[in-house]
Design a protein around this motif. Structure first.
Motif, PDB file in Angstrom:
ATOM      1  N   ASN A 173      14.043 -48.750 -20.645  1.00 15.21           N
ATOM      2  CA  ASN A 173      13.403 -49.567 -19.996  1.00 15.21           C
ATOM      3  C   ASN A 173      12.933 -50.891 -19.991  1.00 15.21           C
ATOM      4  OD1 ASN A 173      13.718 -51.251 -17.254  1.00 15.21           O
ATOM      5  ND2 ASN A 173      13.108 -49.757 -15.854  1.00 15.21           N
ATOM      6  N   LEU A 174      13.408 -51.579 -20.431  1.00 17.54           N
ATOM      7  CA  LEU A 174      12.168 -52.559 -21.018  1.00 17.54           C
ATOM      8  C   LEU A 174      11.595 -53.306 -19.820  1.00 17.54           C
ATOM      9  CD1 LEU A 174      13.822 -54.413 -23.731  1.00 17.54           C
ATOM     10  CD2 LEU A 174      12.620 -52.100 -24.131  1.00 17.54           C
ATOM     11  N   ASN A 175      11.417 -53.135 -18.824  1.00 13.18           N
ATOM     12  CA  ASN A 175      11.147 -54.264 -18.158  1.00 13.18           C
ATOM     13  C   ASN A 175      10.054 -52.696 -17.178  1.00 13.18           C
ATOM     14  OD1 ASN A 175      12.483 -55.971 -17.524  1.00 13.18           O
ATOM     15  ND2 ASN A 175      14.220 -54.848 -16.490  1.00 13.18           N
ATOM     16  N   ASP A 176       9.806 -51.385 -17.862  1.00 10.31           N
ATOM     17  CA  ASP A 176       9.193 -50.600 -17.450  1.00 10.31           C
ATOM     18  C   ASP A 176       7.749 -51.078 -18.064  1.00 10.31           C
ATOM     19  OD1 ASP A 176       9.322 -49.099 -14.890  1.00 10.31           O
ATOM     20  OD2 ASP A 176      10.996 -48.186 -16.311  1.00 10.31           O
ATOM     21  N   ALA A 177       6.332 -51.089 -18.063  1.00  6.87           N
ATOM     22  CA  ALA A 177       5.384 -51.117 -18.435  1.00  6.87           C
ATOM     23  C   ALA A 177       4.890 -49.812 -19.960  1.00  6.87           C
ATOM     24  CB  ALA A 177       3.946 -50.393 -17.254  1.00  6.87           C
ATOM     25  N   PRO A 178       4.572 -51.071 -21.061  1.00 10.64           N
ATOM     26  CA  PRO A 178       4.209 -50.191 -21.743  1.00 10.64           C
ATOM     27  C   PRO A 178       3.423 -49.059 -21.772  1.00 10.64           C
ATOM     28  CG  PRO A 178       3.688 -52.001 -22.474  1.00 10.64           C
ATOM     29  CD  PRO A 178       3.689 -52.158 -20.464  1.00 10.64           C
ATOM     30  N   MET A 179       2.628 -48.386 -21.163  1.00  9.03           N
ATOM     31  CA  MET A 179       2.203 -47.407 -20.840  1.00  9.03           C
ATOM     32  C   MET A 179       3.261 -46.076 -20.344  1.00  9.03           C
ATOM     33  SD  MET A 179      -0.427 -47.912 -17.591  1.00  9.03           S
ATOM     34  CE  MET A 179      -0.613 -45.900 -18.059  1.00  9.03           C
ATOM     35  N   VAL A 180       4.443 -46.659 -19.876  1.00  4.71           N
ATOM     36  CA  VAL A 180       4.725 -45.736 -19.245  1.00  4.71           C
ATOM     37  C   VAL A 180       6.355 -45.621 -20.073  1.00  4.71           C
ATOM     38  CG1 VAL A 180       6.938 -45.543 -17.483  1.00  4.71           C
ATOM     39  CG2 VAL A 180       5.132 -46.530 -16.132  1.00  4.71           C
ATOM     40  N   ARG A 181       6.287 -46.089 -20.504  1.00  2.77           N
ATOM     41  CA  ARG A 181       7.725 -46.367 -21.976  1.00  2.77           C
ATOM     42  C   ARG A 181       6.936 -45.260 -22.476  1.00  2.77           C
ATOM     43  NH1 ARG A 181       8.990 -51.216 -24.656  1.00  2.77           N
ATOM     44  NH2 ARG A 181      10.546 -49.998 -25.562  1.00  2.77           N
ATOM     45  N   HIS A 182       5.832 -45.512 -22.893  1.00  5.29           N
ATOM     46  CA  HIS A 182       5.027 -44.505 -24.015  1.00  5.29           C
ATOM     47  C   HIS A 182       5.300 -42.904 -23.208  1.00  5.29           C
ATOM     48  CE1 HIS A 182       1.062 -42.082 -24.542  1.00  5.29           C
ATOM     49  NE2 HIS A 182       1.171 -42.322 -24.000  1.00  5.29           N
ATOM     50  N   GLU A 183       4.354 -42.737 -21.892  1.00  7.79           N
ATOM     51  CA  GLU A 183       4.562 -41.304 -22.210  1.00  7.79           C
ATOM     52  C   GLU A 183       5.800 -41.140 -21.968  1.00  7.79           C
ATOM     53  OE1 GLU A 183       2.545 -38.721 -21.282  1.00  7.79           O
ATOM     54  OE2 GLU A 183       1.403 -40.970 -20.831  1.00  7.79           O
ATOM     55  N   ALA A 184       7.025 -41.834 -21.903  1.00  7.78           N
ATOM     56  CA  ALA A 184       8.182 -40.774 -22.185  1.00  7.78           C
ATOM     57  C   ALA A 184       8.570 -40.755 -23.387  1.00  7.78           C
ATOM     58  CB  ALA A 184       9.430 -41.951 -21.135  1.00  7.78           C
ATOM     59  N   GLY A 185       8.344 -41.607 -24.361  1.00  7.76           N
ATOM     60  CA  GLY A 185       8.378 -41.441 -25.969  1.00  7.76           C
ATOM     61  C   GLY A 185       7.877 -40.040 -25.653  1.00  7.76           C
ATOM     62  N   GLU A 186       6.733 -40.154 -25.524  1.00  8.88           N
ATOM     63  CA  GLU A 186       5.452 -38.870 -25.883  1.00  8.88           C
ATOM     64  C   GLU A 186       6.365 -37.973 -25.545  1.00  8.88           C
ATOM     65  OE1 GLU A 186       1.601 -39.394 -26.556  1.00  8.88           O
ATOM     66  OE2 GLU A 186       1.027 -37.941 -24.442  1.00  8.88           O
ATOM     67  N   ALA A 187       6.732 -37.370 -23.874  1.00  9.06           N
ATOM     68  CA  ALA A 187       7.400 -36.220 -22.984  1.00  9.06           C
ATOM     69  C   ALA A 187       8.858 -36.043 -24.255  1.00  9.06           C
ATOM     70  CB  ALA A 187       7.587 -37.504 -22.054  1.00  9.06           C
ATOM     71  N   LEU A 188      10.220 -36.773 -24.859  1.00  6.65           N
ATOM     72  CA  LEU A 188      10.540 -36.109 -25.451  1.00  6.65           C
ATOM     73  C   LEU A 188      10.255 -35.522 -26.736  1.00  6.65           C
ATOM     74  CD1 LEU A 188      12.418 -39.787 -25.397  1.00  6.65           C
ATOM     75  CD2 LEU A 188      13.208 -36.775 -24.155  1.00  6.65           C
ATOM     76  N   GLY A 189       9.059 -36.429 -27.535  1.00  4.04           N
ATOM     77  CA  GLY A 189       8.369 -35.182 -28.300  1.00  4.04           C
ATOM     78  C   GLY A 189       7.883 -34.109 -28.358  1.00  4.04           C
ATOM     79  N   ALA A 190       7.405 -33.925 -26.683  1.00  3.59           N
ATOM     80  CA  ALA A 190       6.677 -33.288 -26.482  1.00  3.59           C
ATOM     81  C   ALA A 190       8.171 -31.446 -26.244  1.00  3.59           C
ATOM     82  CB  ALA A 190       5.890 -32.563 -25.055  1.00  3.59           C
ATOM     83  N   ILE A 191       8.799 -32.241 -25.397  1.00  2.00           N
ATOM     84  CA  ILE A 191       9.798 -30.817 -25.524  1.00  2.00           C
ATOM     85  C   ILE A 191      10.896 -30.561 -26.769  1.00  2.00           C
ATOM     86  CG2 ILE A 191      12.257 -30.910 -24.492  1.00  2.00           C
ATOM     87  CD1 ILE A 191      12.216 -33.039 -22.149  1.00  2.00           C
ATOM     88  N   GLY A 192      10.748 -31.512 -28.092  1.00  2.00           N
ATOM     89  CA  GLY A 192      10.893 -31.358 -29.453  1.00  2.00           C
ATOM     90  C   GLY A 192      12.688 -31.035 -29.694  1.00  2.00           C
ATOM     91  N   SER A 193      13.266 -31.754 -28.440  1.00  6.57           N
ATOM     92  CA  SER A 193      14.839 -31.762 -29.079  1.00  6.57           C
ATOM     93  C   SER A 193      15.484 -31.967 -30.225  1.00  6.57           C
ATOM     94  CB  SER A 193      15.726 -31.457 -27.404  1.00  6.57           C
ATOM     95  OG  SER A 193      17.081 -31.952 -28.479  1.00  6.57           O
ATOM     96  N   PRO A 194      16.048 -31.193 -30.910  1.00  9.65           N
ATOM     97  CA  PRO A 194      16.156 -32.154 -31.961  1.00  9.65           C
ATOM     98  C   PRO A 194      17.586 -33.131 -32.230  1.00  9.65           C
ATOM     99  CG  PRO A 194      16.512 -30.278 -32.931  1.00  9.65           C
ATOM    100  CD  PRO A 194      15.686 -30.496 -31.602  1.00  9.65           C
ATOM    101  N   GLU A 195      18.487 -33.118 -31.113  1.00 10.85           N
ATOM    102  CA  GLU A 195      19.908 -33.175 -30.898  1.00 10.85           C
ATOM    103  C   GLU A 195      19.777 -35.136 -31.259  1.00 10.85           C
ATOM    104  OE1 GLU A 195      20.822 -33.931 -26.601  1.00 10.85           O
ATOM    105  OE2 GLU A 195      19.367 -32.442 -26.224  1.00 10.85           O
TER     106      GLU A 195
END
Length: 312
Positions: free
Chosen positions: A89-111
Motif C-alpha cells: 500500500n503506497l499510501n501508507d507511511a514508509p515507517m509502516v511499510r518498513h515494519e510490514a516488510g521486516e515482519a515478513l522477514g521475521a516470520i521467515g516463510s520462504p513461500e
C-alpha cells in the motif's frame, strides 16, 4: 468467548474486548497499546486475525507500525496476507511499510508470495523500505538454509525478540562498534546489523555506548532507528543522554525520534521521563504519540505491573 489471564492495569479480560478497543479510534492511545500487547500474548491465529483486521484500516501511523511489528513477532503465517497488504500500500507511511516488510522477514516463510513481494520493493524510492526488504529477503534465506547447520546461537535473543539479522561472529566490542558505524566504508548493512545485535547481547556499559554511536550514523535512518530500538531493549541508563540527543534533534526523521522516545520510556529513569515530557506537544505526530505511550510505558516499568513488549 476466548479468554486469557489479564495482566494488571487497564486491560481487557478477553480477546474480543481487546480487539474492540484496539480498533476503536476514539479510545485512549495508551489503552489501545495495552490491548495490542495483550493480544500478542494470546499467540494464536485468532489474535493474529483480530490485530490484522484492526491494522488495515488504522489511520494512526505509529500504532499501525506497531501492529505490524507484533504480527511479525508472533511469527504466524496467518499474518502474511495482512502484512503484504500493508507493504504494497503506497499510501501508507514508509515507517509502516518498513515494519510490514521486516515482519515478513521475521516470520521467515520462504513461500513465493512473500519473497516475490519483498523483491518488488528492494528498489523502493524510500530507502527505509528498500533497505528493509533487502534485509528481510536475506534473513529468509539465512534461516531456511539447511546446509548451514546453525545451532541457533546466531539467532538467539535474550530479549525474546525475533531480530532482522543473526548476530555477528565477532566478539570484540571496539571492532563491533567500528563495523556498526561502518568505519572504513566497507561493511554491508547486513553485517552492521549483525554487529548491532552482538553488541546488544554482550550487554555491558561499553557495548551500550558503542551502540549509541550508531545514533549518529548519517547514512541510514533505518539503522539509526534500529539502534534506538536495541538501546530500549538494553534499558541501560548510560545511554539516556544519547537517546535524548536523538529525540531533541528536530532535523532527525520522525521514525528515529519516535524510537528514541520509546527507548527512553523503557529505561524509565526520572531523567528519561523528564526528556519525554519536553515533547508531549511535538509537531510530529509519531513523536508526540510516542512520548505519550513512552511515559505510560515508564509508569508500568516502575510499577512492576503489566510490562510492554518493545516495538521497532
Amino acid at each position: 468467548m476466548s479468554t486469557t489471564e489479564a495482566p494488571e492495569g487497564n486491560v481487557p479480560i478477553n480477546v474480543e474486548d481487546a480487539g474492540r478497543t484496539l480498533a476503536d479510534h476514539s479510545a485512549d492511545m495508551a489503552d489501545r497499546y495495552r490491548c495490542l500487547y495483550f493480544l500478542r500474548g494470546g499467540d494464536n491465529d485468532q489474535c493474529v486475525e483480530i490485530i490484522g483486521r484492526a491494522m488495515l484500516p488504522e489511520t494512526d501511523a505509529l500504532l499501525k507500525h506497531d501492529e505490524a511489528y507484533v504480527l511479525g513477532q508472533m511469527a504466524r503465517v496467518s499474518a502474511i496476507p495482512f502484512l503484504i497488504d500493508v507493504l504494497t500500500n503506497l499510501n501508507d507511511a514508509p515507517m509502516v511499510r518498513h515494519e510490514a516488510g521486516e515482519a515478513l522477514g521475521a516470520i521467515g516463510s520462504p513461500e513465493p508470495r512473500v519473497v516475490e513481494t519483498l523483491t518488488r520493493f528492494v528498489d523502493d524510492p524510500n530507502p527505509v523500505v528498500a533497505e528493509t526488504c533487502i534485509l528481510a529477503i536475506r534473513r529468509i534465506g539465512w534461516i531456511n538454509d539447511k546446509s548451514r547447520g546453525d545451532d541457533g546461537s546466531h539467532t538467539f535473543s535474550p530479549y525474546n525478540s525475533i531480530d532482522p539479522t543473526p548476530i555477528s561472529d565477532e566478539i570484540d566490542v571496539p571492532k563491533l562498534g567500528n563495523i556498526l558505524v561502518n568505519d572504513g566504508n566497507n561493511h554491508e548493512l547486513w553485517e552492521r546489523y549483525r554487529a548491532m545485535f552482538s553488541l546488544r547481547n554482550i550487554n555491558t556499559d561499553d557495548s551500550a555506548l558503542a551502540l549509541a554511536r550508531g545514533l549518529r550514523c548519517d547514512d541510514s535512518a533505518l539503522l539509526r532507528h534500529e539502534v534506538a530500538y536495541v538501546l530500549g531493549q538494553l534499558k541501560n541508563p548510560v545511554t539516556v543522554p544519547h537517546l535524548a540527543d536523538g529525540l531533541r534533534d528536530l532535523k532527525e526523521q520522525g521514525m528515529v525520534r519516535h524510537e528514541c522516545a520509546e527507548a527512553l520510556g523503557a529505561i524509565a529513569t526520572p531523567e528519561a521521563q523528564s526528556v519525554l515530557k519536553e515533547f508531549l506537544n511535538d509537531e510530529v505526530d509519531v513523536v508526540r504519540t510516542s512520548c505519550v505511550v513512552a511515559l505510560d510505558m515508564a509508569e508500568y516499568e516502575n510499577s512492576g505491573d503489566f510490562q510492554y513488549a518493545r516495538s521497532n
